[in-house]
Design a protein around this motif. Structure first.
Motif, mmCIF file in Angstrom:
data_model
loop_
_atom_site.group_PDB
_atom_site.id
_atom_site.type_symbol
_atom_site.label_atom_id
_atom_site.label_comp_id
_atom_site.label_asym_id
_atom_site.label_seq_id
_atom_site.Cartn_x
_atom_site.Cartn_y
_atom_site.Cartn_z
ATOM 1 N N ASP A 38 0.871 -1.189 0.000
ATOM 2 C CA ASP A 38 0.000 0.000 0.000
ATOM 3 C C ASP A 38 0.902 1.232 0.000
ATOM 4 O O ASP A 38 1.377 1.672 1.043
ATOM 5 N N GLY A 39 1.141 1.784 -1.180
ATOM 6 C CA GLY A 39 2.057 2.909 -1.298
ATOM 7 C C GLY A 39 1.618 4.129 -0.524
ATOM 8 O O GLY A 39 2.448 4.843 0.049
ATOM 9 N N ALA A 40 0.309 4.382 -0.475
ATOM 10 C CA ALA A 40 -0.197 5.546 0.259
ATOM 11 C C ALA A 40 0.079 5.403 1.751
ATOM 12 O O ALA A 40 0.440 6.377 2.427
ATOM 13 N N ALA A 41 -0.093 4.198 2.280
ATOM 14 C CA ALA A 41 0.188 3.967 3.694
ATOM 15 C C ALA A 41 1.670 4.157 3.988
ATOM 16 O O ALA A 41 2.048 4.756 5.007
ATOM 17 N N ALA A 42 2.518 3.666 3.098
ATOM 18 C CA ALA A 42 3.961 3.846 3.281
ATOM 19 C C ALA A 42 4.329 5.320 3.274
ATOM 20 O O ALA A 42 5.151 5.775 4.082
ATOM 21 N N GLU A 43 3.726 6.074 2.377
ATOM 22 C CA GLU A 43 3.981 7.519 2.312
ATOM 23 C C GLU A 43 3.546 8.214 3.593
ATOM 24 O O GLU A 43 4.243 9.107 4.094
ATOM 25 N N ARG A 44 2.402 7.814 4.137
ATOM 26 C CA ARG A 44 1.923 8.438 5.377
ATOM 27 C C ARG A 44 2.886 8.182 6.532
ATOM 28 O O ARG A 44 3.183 9.091 7.319
ATOM 29 N N VAL A 45 3.365 6.953 6.647
ATOM 30 C CA VAL A 45 4.292 6.625 7.742
ATOM 31 C C VAL A 45 5.605 7.379 7.563
ATOM 32 O O VAL A 45 6.154 7.929 8.533
ATOM 33 N N ALA A 46 6.117 7.413 6.344
ATOM 34 C CA ALA A 46 7.368 8.142 6.097
ATOM 35 C C ALA A 46 7.204 9.619 6.430
ATOM 36 O O ALA A 46 8.096 10.229 7.051
ATOM 37 N N ALA A 47 6.073 10.198 6.040
ATOM 38 C CA ALA A 47 5.821 11.617 6.333
ATOM 39 C C ALA A 47 5.716 11.849 7.837
ATOM 40 O O ALA A 47 6.192 12.876 8.357
ATOM 41 N N GLU A 48 5.101 10.912 8.539
ATOM 42 C CA GLU A 48 4.988 11.019 9.996
ATOM 43 C C GLU A 48 6.372 11.030 10.643
ATOM 44 O O GLU A 48 6.652 11.840 11.548
#
Length: 261
Positions: A38-48
């Motif tokens: 899930d690329g969107a989930a990965a992006e959210r965690v990285a941004a966090e």
């Protein structure tokens, strides 16, 4: 900073245990590659993580596809020059006996839970050997140690992860690579949140809690902390180990679980 300056890939990093591991590794100084289908989930965690002052980037990957795993590891090495830590955490569970489980469902689960570990290690180990060492942590399960009703494919897959961990540890110890696994018990995760959201959720939760000697579910951060220890130099004399973190579930022989993981 237990991981200061280390480059770490964590698969399944978009949620649950992987999410907590990504944040914890970043707090301990690692540059974290949050890898998830899930690329969107990965992006959210990285941004966090970046928002909290850490270093992280996201990578979309299906760990069951060798071309994608190989490309991810090649990109990390191209971007950072090395790979110090790989956490093979991506995985999932299904219900069913060997009779009721379809071949397609069996193969799909094995492709992620077992092949995902195999492929990650297959492409990470040569990099680590070339640079003089590294650490790999795989996610097995406490269910690998006991028989679980109606979870044949899941139990088999996690048993394979535990056995593969030991075999790889012996094969590659001379290359300076430590390979271990963590075996979680029942953890408060998105998987169980979904199960417990139904009308019988309270009863099911109590059944899950009662089968743990500690009579509670584990928290993702508690598994992430075990992963951190295995990945860090604190575990320098540890390889081929499967660390059980299950609230005493598998240590007791006289409690029959009311619900399976």
């Amino acid at each position: 900073m237990k991981l200061d300056g280390k480059i770490a890939i964590i698969t399944g990093g978009g949620s649950g245990i992987g999410h907590e591991a990504c944040k914890l590794f970043a707090r301990e100084g690692a540059r974290v590659i949050v890898a998830d289908r899930d690329g969107a989930a990965a992006e959210r965690v990285a941004a966090e993580i970046v928002g909290q002052g850490g270093q992280a980037s996201a990578h979309t990957v299906d760990v069951s596809r060798e071309v994608e795993v190989a490309a991810m590891i090649a990109k990390v090495v191209a971007d950072h020059g090395r790979l110090d830590i790989l956490v093979n955490n991506a995985g999932y569970g299904i219900s069913g006996t060997v009779v009721s489980t379809s071949e397609a469902d069996w193969n799909a689960l094995m492709a992620v839970n077992v092949n995902g570990v195999f492929l990650g290690c297959k492409h990470a180990i040569p990099v680590m050997e070339k640079q003089g060492g590294g650490a790999i942590v795989n996610t097995a399960s406490a269910a690998a140690n006991i028989g679980i009703h109606d979870r044949a494919a899941y139990v088999a897959s996690k048993g394979a992860v535990a056995a593969l961990t030991r075999a790889m540890a012996i094969d590659h110890v001379a290359g300076g690579i430590r390979i271990n696994a963590v075996a979680p018990g029942t953890i408060e995760s998105p998987y169980f949140t979904k199960i417990l959201s139904g009308p019988d959720g309270a009863v099911l939760r109590r059944g899950l809690e009662e089968r743990q000697a500690m009579e509670r579910l584990g928290q993702p951060i508690e598994i992430a902390q075990a992963m951190l220890w295995l990945a860090s130099d604190d575990a320098s004399f540890c390889t081929g180990s499967v660390m059980v973190v299950d609230g005493g579930w598998t240590a007791q022989g006289d409690r029959k679980p009311k619900i399976e993981p």
